[in-house]
Write an enzyme that holds these catalytic residues in place. Structure first.
Site, PDB file in Angstrom:
ATOM      1  CG  HIS A  38      -3.591   3.049   1.082  1.00 32.71           C
ATOM      2  ND1 HIS A  38      -3.857   2.554  -0.181  1.00 32.71           N
ATOM      3  CD2 HIS A  38      -3.750   1.995   1.935  1.00 32.71           C
ATOM      4  CE1 HIS A  38      -4.144   1.272  -0.091  1.00 32.71           C
ATOM      5  NE2 HIS A  38      -4.092   0.911   1.180  1.00 32.71           N
TER       6      HIS A  38
ATOM      7  CG  ASN B 193      -7.005  -1.581  -0.131  1.00 35.76           C
ATOM      8  OD1 ASN B 193      -6.107  -1.164  -0.858  1.00 35.76           O
ATOM      9  ND2 ASN B 193      -6.789  -2.008   1.099  1.00 35.76           N
TER      10      ASN B 193
ATOM     11  CB  CYS C 195      -0.915   0.018   1.219  1.00 39.81           C
ATOM     12  SG  CYS C 195      -1.889  -1.467   1.324  1.00 39.81           S
TER      13      CYS C 195
HETATM   14  O1  UT7 Z   1      -4.524  -1.739   2.478  1.00 41.75           O
HETATM   15  C1  UT7 Z   1      -3.795  -2.482   3.380  1.00 41.75           C
HETATM   16  C2  UT7 Z   1      -4.102  -2.104   4.767  1.00 41.75           C
HETATM   17  N1  UT7 Z   1      -5.355  -2.679   5.161  1.00 41.75           N
HETATM   18  C3  UT7 Z   1      -6.107  -2.046   6.022  1.00 41.75           C
HETATM   19  O2  UT7 Z   1      -5.782  -0.978   6.436  1.00 41.75           O
HETATM   20  C4  UT7 Z   1      -7.362  -2.741   6.491  1.00 41.75           C
HETATM   21  C5  UT7 Z   1      -7.553  -2.515   7.967  1.00 41.75           C
HETATM   22  N2  UT7 Z   1      -8.661  -3.305   8.546  1.00 41.75           N
HETATM   23  C6  UT7 Z   1      -9.941  -3.167   8.154  1.00 41.75           C
HETATM   24  O3  UT7 Z   1     -10.244  -2.405   7.265  1.00 41.75           O
HETATM   25  C7  UT7 Z   1     -10.984  -3.942   8.909  1.00 41.75           C
HETATM   26  O4  UT7 Z   1     -10.381  -4.642   9.960  1.00 41.75           O
HETATM   27  C8  UT7 Z   1     -11.805  -4.918   8.034  1.00 41.75           C
HETATM   28  C9  UT7 Z   1     -12.741  -4.149   7.137  1.00 41.75           C
HETATM   29  C10 UT7 Z   1     -10.887  -5.780   7.190  1.00 41.75           C
HETATM   30  C11 UT7 Z   1     -12.656  -5.845   8.901  1.00 41.75           C
HETATM   31  O5  UT7 Z   1     -13.505  -5.063   9.721  1.00 41.75           O
HETATM   32  P1  UT7 Z   1     -13.577  -5.331  11.300  1.00 41.75           P
HETATM   33  O6  UT7 Z   1     -14.559  -4.381  11.821  1.00 41.75           O
HETATM   34  O7  UT7 Z   1     -12.184  -5.265  11.844  1.00 41.75           O
HETATM   35  O8  UT7 Z   1     -14.180  -6.786  11.358  1.00 41.75           O
HETATM   36  P2  UT7 Z   1     -13.571  -8.123  11.997  1.00 41.75           P
HETATM   37  O9  UT7 Z   1     -12.589  -8.738  11.083  1.00 41.75           O
HETATM   38  O10 UT7 Z   1     -13.142  -7.883  13.425  1.00 41.75           O
HETATM   39  O11 UT7 Z   1     -14.844  -9.037  12.042  1.00 41.75           O
HETATM   40  C12 UT7 Z   1     -16.023  -8.661  12.795  1.00 41.75           C
HETATM   41  C13 UT7 Z   1     -17.135  -9.635  12.464  1.00 41.75           C
HETATM   42  C14 UT7 Z   1     -16.725 -11.099  12.568  1.00 41.75           C
HETATM   43  O12 UT7 Z   1     -17.846 -11.832  12.986  1.00 41.75           O
HETATM   44  P3  UT7 Z   1     -18.034 -12.252  14.539  1.00 41.75           P
HETATM   45  O13 UT7 Z   1     -16.819 -13.055  14.876  1.00 41.75           O
HETATM   46  O14 UT7 Z   1     -18.119 -10.954  15.286  1.00 41.75           O
HETATM   47  O15 UT7 Z   1     -19.310 -13.025  14.521  1.00 41.75           O
HETATM   48  C15 UT7 Z   1     -16.386 -11.472  11.160  1.00 41.75           C
HETATM   49  O16 UT7 Z   1     -16.538 -12.858  10.913  1.00 41.75           O
HETATM   50  O17 UT7 Z   1     -17.532  -9.448  11.095  1.00 41.75           O
HETATM   51  C16 UT7 Z   1     -17.412 -10.683  10.381  1.00 41.75           C
HETATM   52  N3  UT7 Z   1     -17.006 -10.386   9.023  1.00 41.75           N
HETATM   53  C17 UT7 Z   1     -17.880 -10.181   8.019  1.00 41.75           C
HETATM   54  N4  UT7 Z   1     -19.216 -10.198   7.991  1.00 41.75           N
HETATM   55  C18 UT7 Z   1     -19.792  -9.928   6.799  1.00 41.75           C
HETATM   56  C19 UT7 Z   1     -15.736 -10.243   8.546  1.00 41.75           C
HETATM   57  N5  UT7 Z   1     -15.788  -9.948   7.230  1.00 41.75           N
HETATM   58  C20 UT7 Z   1     -17.088  -9.903   6.895  1.00 41.75           C
HETATM   59  C21 UT7 Z   1     -17.756  -9.650   5.698  1.00 41.75           C
HETATM   60  N6  UT7 Z   1     -19.115  -9.660   5.698  1.00 41.75           N
HETATM   61  N7  UT7 Z   1     -17.106  -9.367   4.553  1.00 41.75           N
END
Ligand code: UT7
Length: 336
Positions: free
Chosen positions: A262, A293, A116
């Site tokens: 970014h 992204n 990135c």
């Molecule tokens: O470009 C490179 C750098 N990358 C970044 O800067 C990305 C940084 N991180 C993020 O943008 C976020 O962490 C994400 C968007 C990737 C994920 O969001 P989050 O709020 O951190 O979600 P999480 O991974 O902690 O997951 C929360 C819940 C989980 O369910 P439970 O365990 O609470 O039941 C996941 O299984 O959301 C669930 N989940 C989804 N649900 C629906 C994870 N991905 C999805 C999805 N759709 N696509």
């Protein structure tokens, strides 16, 4: 010492649009979840079936950047190609672009693997070569084809829903009176290397690519991310990089026409711009809602779109900032 400037910009995304609802054919997700957590409504992907690599998207963006600069492929003295999704493990993608674009054989080609932050690293490398007088016309490209390498199953949904394909390119030449790259600031911390990575194929393995590691429940050939950990580091590091660029040059946030961060997640950029920096909405440009992204392509894609919309113009003070895998992060301050 002389300075450099961005003399031309161009970008390209594949025609195919993949909406959040489209993703539901592979992944248990929802438009609501994706928009609320990331701000993404759609992304562009190359057609399924293979045959299109990051050099192809980079080639289209490069043609536009060269036209914008009033230059031709034969004028380019060095290619710098930033990508985390190279056409092949080796040789670097820059040489494939060289051949496709018709940049003369013998011209230098260098790949940058800083994900990135790749475009900012590449910009800094180009800037150094121009400053020292080694080259006068460098083509810098950030391009990604993510879609062919994502885990299209619910198992990988956290990563899969955020990435889009695309390319952006810039032609870097010596500065003129209005435009210059003022400074660049690069950082990395390998303690977090495995928090966002693609483990496989790997020279640490023998064989580098075995069926057992990429079939069934094995997922080592898909990108993995500790999303919350990345988010937690991205906000302060991007803000620090912006402050570093401003402090180094004795300018303030009020002097800035636009911050172009970014595009990893709209929520990260909102935290950085509003809560940490206190910038008004119109001073932070985001386009993640319609491109997702695009990693190394994200900053040139955003910068090109921002300029085409007339939100920034030649001579404006613009700050670029990025954070991503490595971890790597950095910023660049420029008069556009
Ligand atoms: O470009 C490179 C750098 N990358 C970044 O800067 C990305 C940084 N991180 C993020 O943008 C976020 O962490 C994400 C968007 C990737 C994920 O969001 P989050 O709020 O951190 O979600 P999480 O991974 O902690 O997951 C929360 C819940 C989980 O369910 P439970 O365990 O609470 O039941 C996941 O299984 O959301 C669930 N989940 C989804 N649900 C629906 C994870 N991905 C999805 C999805 N759709 N696509």
């Amino acid at each position: 010492m002389r300075k450099s400037r961005i003399a031309g910009l161009g970008s390209y995304v594949p025609e195919r649009i993949v909406t959040n609802d489209d993703l539901k054919q592979w992944v248990d997700t929802s438009d609501e979840w994706i928009q609320e957590r990331t701000g993404i409504k759609q992304r562009h992907w190359v057609p399924d079936g293979g045959g299109i690599g990051s050099s192809d998207l980079g080639c289209e963006a490069s043609k536009r950047a060269l036209a914008d600069a009033g230059l031709e492929p034969k004028d380019i003295q060095m290619i710098i190609f930033a990508t985390l999704s190279p056409d092949h493990m080796f040789p670097g993608t820059g040489v494939f672009l060289q051949r496709k674009l018709g940049v003369p054989a013998g011209t230098a080609a260098l790949d940058v693997r800083q994900q990135c932050t790749g475009f900012i690293y590449g910009l800094s490398v180009a800037d150094q070569f121009i400053r020292t007088g080694m080259y006068d016309r460098i083509l810098l490209v950030g391009a990604e084809v993510h879609s062919s390498g994502l885990d299209r199953s619910t198992r990988g949904r956290d990563v899969t829903v955020i990435f889009g394909d695309g390319a952006g390119a810039a032609v870097i030449t010596p500065a003129d009176e209005e435009s210059q790259i003022i400074s660049t600031h690069l950082h990395a911390d390998g303690n977090f290397a495995e928090d966002l990575w693609l483990e496989y194929p790997s020279s640490k393995e023998h064989p580098q690519c075995g069926v057992e590691q990429i079939s069934g429940d094995h997922t080592r050939h898909f990108p993995k991310m500790k999303g919350r950990q990345v988010f937690k580091h991205a906000v302060p590091k991007m803000a620090e990089a912006v402050f570093e660029a401003l402090a180094k040059n004795g300018v303030s946030l009020a002097d800035l026409k636009m911050l172009i961060p970014h595009q990893a997640n709209l929520r990260i950029n909102e935290y950085v711009a509003k809560q940490v920096l206190g910038l008004p909405d119109e001073k932070c440009f985001n386009n993640i809602d319609h491109v997702g992204n695009t990693t190394a392509a994200s900053i040139p894609l955003a910068l090109d779109e921002c300029r085409r919309l007339g939100k920034v113009q030649k001579g404006d003070l613009v700050c670029l900032a990025a954070f991503g895998a490595g971890f790597t992060w950095g910023s660049a301050l420029l008069r556009l």
